[in-house]
Design an enzyme around this catalytic site. Structure first.
Site, PDB file in Angstrom:
ATOM      1  N   ASN A   7      32.985  -2.501  41.543  1.00  0.00           N
ATOM      2  CA  ASN A   7      33.281  -2.564  40.112  1.00  0.00           C
ATOM      3  C   ASN A   7      31.972  -2.936  39.409  1.00  0.00           C
ATOM      4  OD1 ASN A   7      34.144  -3.100  37.539  1.00  0.00           O
ATOM      5  ND2 ASN A   7      35.770  -4.525  38.141  1.00  0.00           N
ATOM      6  N   ARG A  90      35.501   1.695  40.442  1.00  0.00           N
ATOM      7  CA  ARG A  90      36.229   1.592  39.180  1.00  0.00           C
ATOM      8  C   ARG A  90      35.406   2.326  38.125  1.00  0.00           C
ATOM      9  NH1 ARG A  90      37.671  -3.796  35.759  1.00  0.00           N
ATOM     10  NH2 ARG A  90      38.940  -2.723  34.219  1.00  0.00           N
ATOM     11  N   HIS A 179      42.428  -0.670  30.964  1.00  0.00           N
ATOM     12  CA  HIS A 179      43.095  -1.618  31.885  1.00  0.00           C
ATOM     13  C   HIS A 179      44.194  -0.936  32.690  1.00  0.00           C
ATOM     14  CE1 HIS A 179      42.157  -5.260  29.051  1.00  0.00           C
ATOM     15  NE2 HIS A 179      41.234  -5.161  29.994  1.00  0.00           N
ATOM     16  N   ARG A 240      36.886  -9.852  20.435  1.00  0.00           N
ATOM     17  CA  ARG A 240      37.140  -8.583  19.731  1.00  0.00           C
ATOM     18  C   ARG A 240      38.299  -8.744  18.749  1.00  0.00           C
ATOM     19  NH1 ARG A 240      37.651  -5.002  25.087  1.00  0.00           N
ATOM     20  NH2 ARG A 240      36.633  -6.649  26.246  1.00  0.00           N
ATOM     21  N   GLU A 383      43.252  -5.523  40.813  1.00  0.00           N
ATOM     22  CA  GLU A 383      42.748  -4.168  40.608  1.00  0.00           C
ATOM     23  C   GLU A 383      42.030  -3.663  41.854  1.00  0.00           C
ATOM     24  OE1 GLU A 383      41.094  -5.957  37.164  1.00  0.00           O
ATOM     25  OE2 GLU A 383      41.599  -4.213  35.939  1.00  0.00           O
TER      26      GLU A 383
END
Ligand code: ADP
Length: 419
Positions: A7, A90, A179, A240, A383
């Site tokens: 990743n 990923r 995601h 954010r 993940e």
């Protein structure tokens, strides 16, 4: 089969070496602070930790360091790198093309490069990882697992913005969602915990970490998600802003704010940090709020309110909801926020059990009462194991070994039809 999961981000690379199909972690680690003087590798293998401080200028150098460490006679996990038969990467953006994980070939690399236009902060680093492992591990099957792929089943009426249709056709302006690897993993896990088939569950999955997104999962497939064209849309996040009236940006531009300044404000100075003026970390904000800091309390209020609003919207979209799942750093570890989010959701069938909720920190648990019409879960996301499983399936099928069931679980995405 030994499967390496990579990743690669702009400032860090996480890696896991698995023995598959057992999903046994043989080694894992992290290269962090890439590009800084203080970069370092932390490597964990057979109960031992190995740390190496070394300047790592870019992702390529970071991957080289990881591979050398994995094959190191003292601290490594393999005798020769050729033991690694497959590498799962990923990849953040797969555009409209990738509806599941795929074996990486030259055409796939070209597509990932093309989609870098849509994810300039992510895809180039993912690609750098792919290029380096292809060079260093030429014998290994390389697989791309896309954050966008799970959302390929979102119908046109949900992914189109109400902008001129030409912008979708010419510039691919639409909602993609992110995601996806995490949402898919926790939705499948919730289905298993409820003894349902993976395509037999309606769920609202809430990935609440530094980045936050919610997904409406109908019969095991994503039908809507809160992040959109970029990972900026949706609920407020650490730094954010989430959903905004776009006119705010025009208004600020008229007041003299430049485009880069607006980007920085929305991506790095907003969300929990922007409102609290103190921190993007829920741990700090909870402490500050408990000590009477009203700004920290306000940031938590805004966050919980906006997450609750999305849950309400997705309950309407799904009509029947079997489960709500909390995951990600906040979703897994902050019972107080889960309680605040679920307060007043009794109308839609959510009854949280205060004790089960309080006890569920960093572990898989049901946190709703026995008689709650909707089962609420806290499920740590994983993940990396999801990527390892997809990679193993595709690599084994290519090598003519057992699992032939592909990882593309859905038909290719339909173009937004004019309905
Ligand atoms: P990323 O999105 O980068 O993978 P994580 O999913 O690890 O991030 O989430 C990180 C965030 O989770 C932190 O910024 C913090 O707000 C929150 N978090 C982590 N641990 C806790 C905790 N014990 N209590 C409350 N919040 C936590």
């Amino acid at each position: 089969m030994k499967v390496l999961v990579i990743n690669a981000g702009s400032s860090s690379i996480k890696y896991y070496l698995y023995r598959m199909p057992e999903s046994e972690v043989l080694a894992h680690g992290l290269v962090e602070k890439i590009g800084e003087e203080t970069s370092r590798l932390s490597h964990y293998c057979m109960g031992r930790t190995h740390t190496r401080k070394q300047r790592v200028g870019d992702v390529e150098t970071g991957i080289e360091l990881i591979l050398d460490t994995l094959a190191d006679p003292d601290v490594g996990a393999v005798e020769r790198l050729s033991e690694v038969r497959a590498v799962g990467h990923r990849v953040v953006h797969g555009g409209e093309l990738f509806t599941g994980s795929v074996i990486i070939d030259a055409a796939v690399i070209e597509s990932i490069r093309k989609f870098a236009d849509l994810a300039p902060l992510h895809n180039p680093h993912n690609l750098a990882g792919i290029r380096t492992t292809r060079r260093r591990l030429p014998q290994a099957v390389q697989v791309g697992c896309f954050d966008t792929a799970f959302h390929a089943t979102i119908p046109g009426f949900a992914y189109l913005y109400a902008l001129p249709y030409d912008l979708y056709e010419k510039h691919h302006i639409r909602r993609y969602g992110f995601h996806g690897i995490s949402h898919r993993y926790v939705a499948r896990r919730a289905a298993a915990l409820m003894h349902k088939g993976k395509y037999d569950i309606n769920a609202i999955t809430c990935h609440l970490g530094n980045g936050c997104s919610l997904t409406a999962v109908k019969k095991g497939r994503s039908i809507d998600t809160s992040m959109g064209f970029t990972p900026l849309e949706g609920v407020p996040m650490g730094t954010r802003c989430g959903d905004l009236d776009p006119a705010i940006l025009f208004y600020l531009a008229d007041k003299g704010y430049g485009i880069n300044q607006l980007k920085t404000i929305c991506n790095e100075q907003s969300g929990l940090l922007g409102i609290s003026r103190l921190s993007n970390d829920v741990r700090n904000l909870q402490e500050l709020a408990a000590a009477g800091d009203s700004q920290a309390a306000l940031a938590i209020d805004v966050f919980c309110y906006r997450v609750r609003k999305y849950i309400g919207a997705y309950a309407a979209v799904l009509a029947t909801v079997d489960a709500i799942v909390f995951t990600g750093g906040i979703g897994e570890n902050a019972p107080m926020l889960r309680e605040r989010i679920c307060a007043d959701l009794i109308q839609i069938g959510v009854r949280l059990d205060p004790d089960l909720n309080a006890a569920a920190v960093a572990r898989e648990a049901v946190i709703s009462t026995n008689d709650s019409p909707i089962t609420v879960f806290a499920i740590p996301t994983n993940e990396q194991v999801a990527i390892a499983k997809d990679t193993y399936k595709l690599a084994a099928a290519q090598m003519g070994d057992t699992p032939s069931e592909g990882c593309i679980e859905r038909p290719a995405v339909e173009k937004a039809a004019r309905r």
